[in-house]
Scaffold this motif. Structure first.
Motif, PDB file in Angstrom:
ATOM      1  N   ASP A  26       0.799  -1.326  -0.216  1.00 21.43           N
ATOM      2  CA  ASP A  26       0.004   0.114   0.089  1.00 21.43           C
ATOM      3  C   ASP A  26       0.869   1.353  -0.011  1.00 21.43           C
ATOM      4  O   ASP A  26       1.664   1.531   0.931  1.00 21.43           O
ATOM      5  N   LEU A  27       0.937   2.140  -0.895  1.00 21.51           N
ATOM      6  CA  LEU A  27       1.710   3.374  -1.274  1.00 21.51           C
ATOM      7  C   LEU A  27       1.305   4.140   0.040  1.00 21.51           C
ATOM      8  O   LEU A  27       2.339   4.706   0.705  1.00 21.51           O
ATOM      9  N   ALA A  28       0.134   4.492   0.528  1.00 22.91           N
ATOM     10  CA  ALA A  28       0.025   5.396   1.793  1.00 22.91           C
ATOM     11  C   ALA A  28       0.666   4.876   3.095  1.00 22.91           C
ATOM     12  O   ALA A  28       1.341   5.745   3.819  1.00 22.91           O
ATOM     13  N   ILE A  29       0.660   3.675   3.232  1.00 24.99           N
ATOM     14  CA  ILE A  29       1.405   3.053   4.146  1.00 24.99           C
ATOM     15  C   ILE A  29       2.891   3.227   4.142  1.00 24.99           C
ATOM     16  O   ILE A  29       3.641   3.543   5.171  1.00 24.99           O
ATOM     17  N   ALA A  34       7.780   5.524   5.811  1.00 24.11           N
ATOM     18  CA  ALA A  34       9.067   6.139   5.570  1.00 24.11           C
ATOM     19  C   ALA A  34       9.320   7.631   5.899  1.00 24.11           C
ATOM     20  O   ALA A  34      10.363   8.082   6.453  1.00 24.11           O
ATOM     21  N   ARG A  35       8.289   8.362   5.866  1.00 28.68           N
ATOM     22  CA  ARG A  35       8.113   9.863   6.286  1.00 28.68           C
ATOM     23  C   ARG A  35       8.555   9.830   7.893  1.00 28.68           C
ATOM     24  O   ARG A  35       9.339  10.623   8.281  1.00 28.68           O
ATOM     25  N   GLU A  36       7.809   8.894   8.563  1.00 33.32           N
ATOM     26  CA  GLU A  36       8.244   8.752  10.209  1.00 33.32           C
ATOM     27  C   GLU A  36       9.525   8.297  10.351  1.00 33.32           C
ATOM     28  O   GLU A  36      10.255   8.818  11.183  1.00 33.32           O
ATOM     29  N   ALA A  37      10.075   7.416   9.719  1.00 33.14           N
ATOM     30  CA  ALA A  37      11.481   6.943   9.908  1.00 33.14           C
ATOM     31  C   ALA A  37      12.543   7.965   9.661  1.00 33.14           C
ATOM     32  O   ALA A  37      13.507   8.311  10.392  1.00 33.14           O
ATOM     33  N   TYR A  38      12.089   8.779   8.429  1.00 29.79           N
ATOM     34  CA  TYR A  38      13.234  10.090   8.197  1.00 29.79           C
ATOM     35  C   TYR A  38      12.933  11.102   9.277  1.00 29.79           C
ATOM     36  O   TYR A  38      14.076  11.801   9.579  1.00 29.79           O
ATOM     37  N   HIS A  39      11.702  11.306   9.665  1.00 27.37           N
ATOM     38  CA  HIS A  39      11.202  12.555  10.411  1.00 27.37           C
ATOM     39  C   HIS A  39      11.949  12.362  12.195  1.00 27.37           C
ATOM     40  O   HIS A  39      12.723  12.957  12.525  1.00 27.37           O
TER      41      HIS A  39
END
Length: 190
Positions: A26-29, A34-39
């Motif tokens: 799922d793209l949204a997941i 990925a955003r949270e890991a980078y953040h």
């Protein structure tokens, strides 16, 4: 006939050990994780409101920090598999080939004295099998004509010298011998 589906793979430049790298269906997941890991991993949990995804062609998305690119992207990949194989699953022979261990319970009439088993183990390097007592320390193997011997005494080449079929056949025989020994010991009270 094959079936294809898409998976989404986040990447941090070419760092395969990055905590956000995984496959998602799922793209949204994939984008959220990925955003949270980078953040949290790179930005220390600060400034996450500036992070947005920007499409880059039909099958790629880049993470931006405001207007600046980050090293994080997500790539869509097609995965194919034979439908027949998925529907049928692995054949019984394929399942046996995947097994690294078989446990043969002793054929005991009663449970006095506990449970016993003979273990057939596959050597991960040679692919050959040994009939063992299954011990974690001081592993013993069944040697034809010699009975139980420490693997350290006879060596791995001798211990793991059997085909799967021969090892299973021998293990059934040894389980019968060990069950008889167990019966004699329990009748003798020890």
């Amino acid at each position: 006939m094959s079936r294809a589906w898409t998976v989404f793979e986040p990447a941090f430049d070419d760092n395969p050990g990055w905590e956000g790298a995984d496959l998602y269906d799922d793209l949204a997941i994939a984008q959220k994780l990925a955003r949270e890991a980078y953040h949290h991993g790179v930005l220390g949990g600060v400034g996450g409101e500036r992070l947005t995804w920007q499409p880059d062609g039909a099958d790629c998305w880049n993470l931006l920090d405001g207007d600046e690119p980050t090293p994080v992207s997500i790539q869509a990949r097609a995965v194919r598999s034979a439908v027949g194989h998925l529907a049928r699953g692995p054949s019984p022979e394929d399942q046996l080939a995947m097994a690294s261990e078989f446990r043969i319970p002793l054929p005991l009439d009663d449970t006095r004295g506990g449970y016993g088993e003979v273990v057939v183990q596959r050597d991960g390097i040679s692919g050959r099998f040994a009939v063992t007592d299954g011990a974690l320390v001081r592993l013993q193997t069944w040697v034809d004509g010699g009975g139980w011997c420490d693997v350290s005494d006879v060596g791995r080449a001798v211990a793991f010298s059997r085909s799967r079929e021969n090892a299973l056949e021998t293990a059934l025989h040894v389980a019968g011998i060990e069950a008889d020994r167990h019966r004699r010991r329990t009748r003798a009270g020890g």
